[in-house]
Scaffold this motif. Structure first.
Motif: not given
Lengths: 317, 471
Positions: A4-19, A21-24, B440-443
């Protein structure tokens, strides 16, 4: 669970949120590295612990000049030091501060530090800046002067609402948020023509509409009763460390009253009030605006204050 | 408790943490309790009003499907409408009518002693009374089924995301979702909710609240002292302030609701690119325009009784739409202006304007013209009095000098409003309300990063409440 955790991490929007958070986090780290270069005030705030440690040595007589821009512009540490030989003087005057900031600053930088000992703390104030009703900026407290441990009892640092606490915590965690006013002003000063002039005109218009500098927002129809419980507690804590507290009513162009309750503290808490609202020789030409003195005004006021302090310290010993 | 406050987000985090752990019935009870806490945060004394309106409309709906007699059904629906309009009339319009009546009697030589009540307007009353009224009217017309029980209906009325500033949700749309036992939060819902919340916060905190001081300053100045440039900047600033404020609220409401697994209707669809008044009203405050269309314009006869009657119906509908916003002649004038615009475009062949233009430049010209017509309306809407509004329009004759103040205010206006305008232009051209989600995700990260940075670094110097709460 792991799948479940793996699926969550692969989900597109989770990547957006992590990106995001990293940028912040990156921006925040970057800002912490360069913040003292953003403004003179932030540079001064960064040097406060060092200034206090250098002047507040237990083995010598020491005096801390504390205040905001009124004291920054109005009092020269070298003039005071010249009149009081043998006394090491520290001048700590971060912009826009009042009771709540000074309380955290004194608690954490003076009272709690064993290696620091001041004989005298002189606080420059005007209006009701020392009262419980003084305006509070939770972002400033959280980001610059207080600690998370102060949240154990939020009311003692002037946080009244859940919103205040949220702002305090966000500023403590996120530097971008704590320093937003500086960032905003720096940005607009460069990009927007007349930003400083028109922003100050807006502030003056608000002050003209009955908003007294330093007072917390309140219903204009309701008279404010000023109390001094927080300040009295601070005076007690400083006295228990052997520090005498002197407050100085600073001159500004428009007249203001000293609250009777503050005068009463002078008798009940051995507090000294020096009234420099009117100083001989100071006139309108010594101000750069409605409240801040120029260099010539600073010399006049500093000499007057130094004379009063010498008399006061002599009588104390 | 406003959406751009730490208190709300702490409250919502608490609701969300509990919500997805509860069974369907528990979720509905939680939403009901949350709605009353949310509403009571402003003034708990008006909770009774919300509860009373809910109970009356629930029982009217309950009886409407059980009574066959036409006269009794009419009596029931009249009761519902009368109760809701009485609340609205008393709290919102009583003071205005007393004041105007006193002025009229004084001008006739009388010395009127009419009662003056200083009543605080219950926040969002215009929204929830209209929502509740639409429920009984739809049941009366046979277009909706009543709620199965009182708690279910109370949850529908007090559902907190749209409670105080819309969108005005129809029972046919919201009630089935509250009744649905298989609510879920998918990745798509989470993504959509995140998008709505971030763009909504940016619109409110970054755009609307920062433009408010500029608009306020210009509208507070005597019209005689303003150049045409300054007046235009003031009006543009208000146009984007009110758009950012209201569409920002609707967007956050939509996002918050998405995370609760419930869809809300779109209340705005890039309205400032409209090329005609009718297109504007299909894009601005959509839930109110549809309400007025379905429960006022069409019952008045709509466009079925010839051009003159259509024009009268349009004008009446827009006048009442103006009055809905508040008890002031300026709102009535705003409604009248939009009514006249609709009529004028109709008389000039409105349909030809609504079709795609032969040349793209013509589309742009039509949109620019329509935006300026809308701005004339905003002058009436924002002005304190009609004479101030006409004075401001008169400032157009004061020359287009670029004063220091105009440079300052104009630069700020560009900084705050232009990026949104550019983004919405792309969304409009592609006809995608969720443009960011198809990128895309980056945008998406870049866009969301921009929203967050602007909200964090450029919040207003003084926090502003949402304008539409007062309606």
């Amino acid at each position: 669970m792991i799948s479940r955790l793996g699926a969550l991490l692969r989900a597109t929007e989770t990547r957006v949120v992590f990106a995001l958070l990293a940028a912040i986090a990156l921006v925040d780290i970057g800002l912490r590295l360069v913040e003292s270069r953003l403004s003179g005030n932030l540079a001064h705030i960064a040097e406060i612990p060092g200034l206090i440690e250098a002047a507040g040595r237990p083995e010598s007589h020491s005096l801390l000049l504390l205040g905001n821009s009124l004291t920054h512009n109005g009092v020269s540490a070298s003039v005071i030091g010249g009149v009081l030989p043998g006394v090491s003087v520290a001048k700590v005057t971060p912009d826009g501060t009042g009771l709540w900031d000074w309380q955290c600053l004194l608690d954490h930088q003076v009272i709690e530090r064993r290696e620091v000992q001041f004989d005298t703390v002189v606080i420059g104030f005007a209006w009701h800046l020392l009262s419980d009703q003084a305006r509070n900026d939770p972002s400033r407290l959280g980001g610059l002067y207080c600690r998370m441990s102060d949240l154990a009892n939020p009311r003692t640092i002037g946080l009244e609402t859940g919103g205040d606490i949220g702002e305090f915590v966000t500023a403590a965690v996120l530097r971008t948020y704590a320093l937003r006013d500086t960032l905003r002003n720096r940005f607009f000063q460069r990009l927007v023509p007349g930003y400083e002039t028109f922003t100050q005109a807006g502030n003056s218009a608000r002050a003209g509409a009955g908003e007294q500098p330093g007072d917390a927002a309140h219903d204009p129809g309701e008279p404010v009763v000023h109390s001094y419980r927080t300040f009295a507690g601070l005076v007690d804590r400083l006295r228990s460390k052997g520090t005498q507290v002197i407050v100085v009513a600073m001159p500004v162009q428009a007249a203001y009253e000293i609250d009777p309750e503050l005068r009463e503290l002078a008798t009940t808490h051995s507090l000294t009030v020096i009234d420099l609202r009117k100083v001989e020789g100071l006139n309108g030409s010594h101000y750069v605006d409605e409240m801040h003195l120029n260099r010539a005004g600073q010399q006049i006021l500093s000499k007057a204050l130094a004379a009063d302090l010498r008399a006061e310290l002599a009588s104390a010993t | 408790m406003i959406f751009n406050s730490f208190t709300f987000w702490a409250f919502f985090a608490g609701v969300l943490a509990l919500y997805w752990r509860l069974p369907h019935r528990g979720q509905n009870y939680l939403l009901l309790i949350a709605g009353y806490i949310f509403y009571g945060f402003w003034d708990w004394r008006y909770l009774g009003l919300l509860a009373f309106s809910t109970v009356v409309d629930y029982y009217v709906g309950y009886l409407l499907v059980r009574v066959d007699d036409a006269r009794r059904r009419k009596l029931l629906i009249t009761t519902s409408v009368a109760v809701n309009l009485t609340f609205l009339g008393f709290f919102k319009y009583f003071g205005f009518f007393v004041h105007e009546m006193a002025a009229l009697l004084t001008s006739l030589g009388f010395e009127p002693h009419l009662p003056v009540l200083h009543i605080v307007l219950p926040v969002g009353i215009s929204f929830y009374t209209f929502q509740s009224m639409a429920y009984t009217l739809d049941i009366y017309r046979g277009k909706a089924q009543p709620a199965r029980n009182l708690p279910e209906f109370a949850t529908y009325v007090a559902y907190f995301p749209p409670l105080v500033a819309g969108p005005i949700e129809r029972a046919t749309h919201l009630l089935p979702q509250i009744q649905n036992p298989r609510r879920r939060l998918s990745q798509g819902d989470f993504a959509e909710g995140l998008y709505h919340i971030l763009i909504g916060l940016a619109k409110k905190v970054f755009i609307a609240d920062n433009l408010a001081p500029i608009a306020n300053r210009i509208f507070d100045m005597p019209a005689a002292d303003l150049t045409a440039t300054e007046m235009l900047i003031g009006v543009y600033a208000f146009a984007f302030q009110i758009y950012g404020d209201f569409s920002g609220y609707s967007s956050i409401a939509q996002g918050v609701s998405k995370w609760l697994g419930i869809d809300l209707s779109y209340n705005f669809r890039m309205p400032y690119f409209s090329r005609s008044p009718s297109e504007f009203w299909q894009r601005w405050h959509i839930s109110l325009s549809q309400w007025l269309r379905d429960y006022l314009y069409i019952p008045l006869g709509g466009n079925r009784r010839g051009p003159t009657r259509t024009h009268i119906n349009l004008l009446l509908t827009m006048l009442l739409g103006g009055l809905w916003h508040g008890a002031n002649w300026t709102f009535i004038a705003w409604g009248a202006w939009h009514g006249l615009l609709l009529i004028a475009y109709r008389m000039a062949g409105a349909e030809s304007v609504e079709k795609p233009a032969r040349h793209p430049a013509m589309s742009v010209l039509q949109a620019v013209a329509m935006f300026h017509f809308v701005c004339v309306g905003w002058i009436f809407f924002r002005a304190e009095t009609l004479s101030q509004a006409f004075g401001l329009i008169g400032a157009l004759g004061h020359g287009f000098a670029l004063t220091d103040f105009a440079s300052y205010a104009g630069s700020l206006l560009l900084f705050f409003a232009a990026p949104l305008l550019v983004y919405e232009w792309f969304a409009y051209r592609r006809n995608e309300m969720l443009l960011a989600l198809s990128r895309p995700v980056w945008q998406r990260v870049a866009l969301y990063g921009y929203f967050i940075a602007m909200v964090v670094v450029f919040p207003p110097l003084t926090q502003q409440v949402f304008i539409y709460f007062q309606f």
